[in-house]
Design an enzyme around this catalytic site. Structure first.
Site, PDB file in Angstrom:
ATOM      1  N   TYR A  64      16.718   1.734   2.500  1.00  0.00           N
ATOM      2  CA  TYR A  64      17.372   1.028   1.321  1.00  0.00           C
ATOM      3  C   TYR A  64      18.982   2.157   0.706  1.00  0.00           C
ATOM      4  CZ  TYR A  64      12.742  -0.604   2.102  1.00  0.00           C
ATOM      5  OH  TYR A  64      11.942  -0.928   2.712  1.00  0.00           O
TER       6      TYR A  64
ATOM      7  N   HIS B  38       1.161  -1.217  -0.284  1.00  0.00           N
ATOM      8  CA  HIS B  38       0.227   0.050   0.006  1.00  0.00           C
ATOM      9  C   HIS B  38       0.374   1.403   0.105  1.00  0.00           C
ATOM     10  CE1 HIS B  38      -0.274  -1.639   4.212  1.00  0.00           C
ATOM     11  NE2 HIS B  38       0.914  -1.007   3.837  1.00  0.00           N
TER      12      HIS B  38
END
Length: 488
Positions: free
Chosen positions: A258, A171
């Site tokens: 990341y 989502h």
């Protein structure tokens, strides 16, 4: 319509309830059978009680069954939804705590980085067992909807090695779009049209239109910097927007894991994060949140059960993809969403074998992806770093090759920015030994790893991280919820 939906990991109570009520918002689906399965008989019993209360209160013909026998739950299922967390909070604590001993500070640790890679090693053997059962006992051509992280690795393994029709669902895109609509002053997110593409948790809004008007980089930056809340909570995301020219779907804390630039030094971490909520960068924030959520549910179960007696309101159907995909496949009503699938040329400058997250349309013919998207070069380069780690991690999980696993961790952007090869080798040994009960593919490698640890040369430290908070008690949670309720 009457068919069977199996939910694996149904003891994920809040999420299972949301998926369940979403599906029942579709008028044609009120006679569906929901088969719940989980390894925790206690959690399974609680969620079954809640869902049966919903069915009874709404006078629906839907059926709810629950069993710890997964094959029984999957038998004859047309759709299988997974929201499992292999190893539970016990293993998750190791995903956060052991890397901290080597200076690696994670906010979530469930996608890549040291924690996410080990999470994938635990999940993939189990995912392949799910796929075997789906092939053998589910309805022919059953569709597997994976909500479990690490999304890309799990979906990669299910498609490439499990040989099951699989789509990964998240989502993040919807939440990012809601933020953008808000900062641009839209009355509703439906005024915003967008193309968002990349890989899960590194998806990029490469085209934005507000009521048909194209939104450029400078306007978007100005809008975020003027927002009284997001300007404080999303400092890292805004910085990436300025440098890359496009906004990322992922939260401030998650995105920081990341990239190799923002979490590699403790003093830098505190500069870029915000402690108003775990999702903005707190050390081990999601672990704390998950622990508190579990404790809250177990203590407040009677209230959850009482609230299940309320009527289902279709106007409150969530933007989770699952119910909309099932509706499109079964009724032909077209749905547009963002899905995790094998690339195969959809994104022109990412590898064909990668699991990408990109726009697609669903109808009776299946999920039809929009092809020919080219990411900005910086976005593609950032995605590539993660894809290479994901690929090695999947191959290591399949083969049980601990040396390949160590190379995957070494090539992780944040790990590589913090730790030396010698530190990575020892850290992986420590994580594999600590989690051996959930890593059957490494059984033969564990004794040698344990022996190496007994002669360990790398010094570690006891460190709680740059921005750690303690798990709050039930009393503290009650007081906070009461204060929020009084405030508005």
């Amino acid at each position: 319509m009457s068919f069977k939906i199996a939910i694996i990991g149904a003891g994920s109570v809040g999420f299972t309830k949301k998926l369940f009520t979403d599906i029942l918002c579709v008028p044609e689906f009120q006679d569906v059978e929901f088969a719940l399965t989980d390894i925790s008989e206690r959690n399974l019993g609680m969620i079954r009680e809640i869902l049966e209360r919903i069915v009874k209160a709404n006078r629906l013909p839907a059926r709810v069954t629950a069993t710890t026998d997964r094959r029984q739950a999957l038998d004859g299922a047309r759709y299988v939804i997974s929201c499992v967390r292999v190893g539970g909070l016990e293993a998750y604590r190791d995903d956060i705590a052991i890397p901290l001993k080597y200076g690696i500070d994670q906010c979530v640790g469930d996608t890549i980085c040291a924690g996410g890679i080990l999470y994938g090693q635990r999940n993939i053997p189990v995912i392949l067992n799910f796929c075997k059962d789906i092939r053998e006992v589910a309805e022919a051509n059953a569709k597997f909807l994976n909500y479990a992280n690490p999304m890309a690795m799990n979906t990669w393994a299910a498609i490439e090695y499990g040989k099951v029709d699989t789509v990964g669902l998240c989502h993040g895109v919807q939440h990012g779009a809601e933020q953008i609509a808000e900062v641009l002053g839209a009355k509703s997110v439906h005024e915003l049209d967008y193309v968002c593409s990349g890989i899960n948790h590194q998806t990029w809004f490469v085209d934005l239109r507000l009521n048909g008007r194209k939104i450029g980089k400078d306007e978007l930056i100005a809008a975020f910097e003027a927002h009284p809340v997001y300007s404080r909570q999303e400092k890292l995301r805004i910085d990436v927007l300025k440098r890359f020219g496009v906004y990322s779907t992922e939260s401030n804390g998650h995105l920081s894991e990341y990239l190799p630039w923002y979490r590699k030094r403790p003093d830098e971490i505190t500069r870029w994060i915000d402690m108003s909520d775990w999702i903005h960068g707190e050390t081990g924030g999601y672990l704390r949140h998950s622990t508190e959520t579990r404790n809250w549910f177990e203590t407040e179960f009677p209230r959850f059960l009482e609230s299940a007696g309320m009527p289902i309101d279709p106007a409150r159907r969530s933007n989770e993809h699952a119910s909309h995909i099932l509706e499109a496949l079964e009724t032909g009503r077209v749905y547009r969403g963002h899905f995790n699938v094998k690339n195969n040329g959809v994104i022109t400058n990412l590898p064909a074998d990668a699991i990408i997250e990109s726009p697609g349309f669903v109808d009776r013919f299946g999920i039809n992806m929009v092809s020919g998207i080219t990411l900005p070069e910086a976005c593609a380069a950032t995605c590539m770093a993660s894809i290479n780690v994901q690929r090695m991690s999947v191959h290591a999980a399949i083969s049980g090759d601990i040396d390949l696993l160590k190379l995957a961790v070494l090539h992780d952007p944040l790990v590589g920015a913090v730790a030396t090869p010698e530190e990575v080798w020892q850290m992986v040994d420590e994580m594999v030994v600590a989690q051996a009960q959930w890593l059957p593919q490494y059984a033969d490698a564990v004794p040698a790893a344990r022996e190496r640890l007994s002669n360990a040369r790398v010094k570690t430290r006891e460190w709680s991280g740059a921005a750690r908070r303690s798990v709050r008690s039930i009393e503290e949670l009650r007081a906070e919820k009461s204060a929020l309720k009084q405030a508005g």
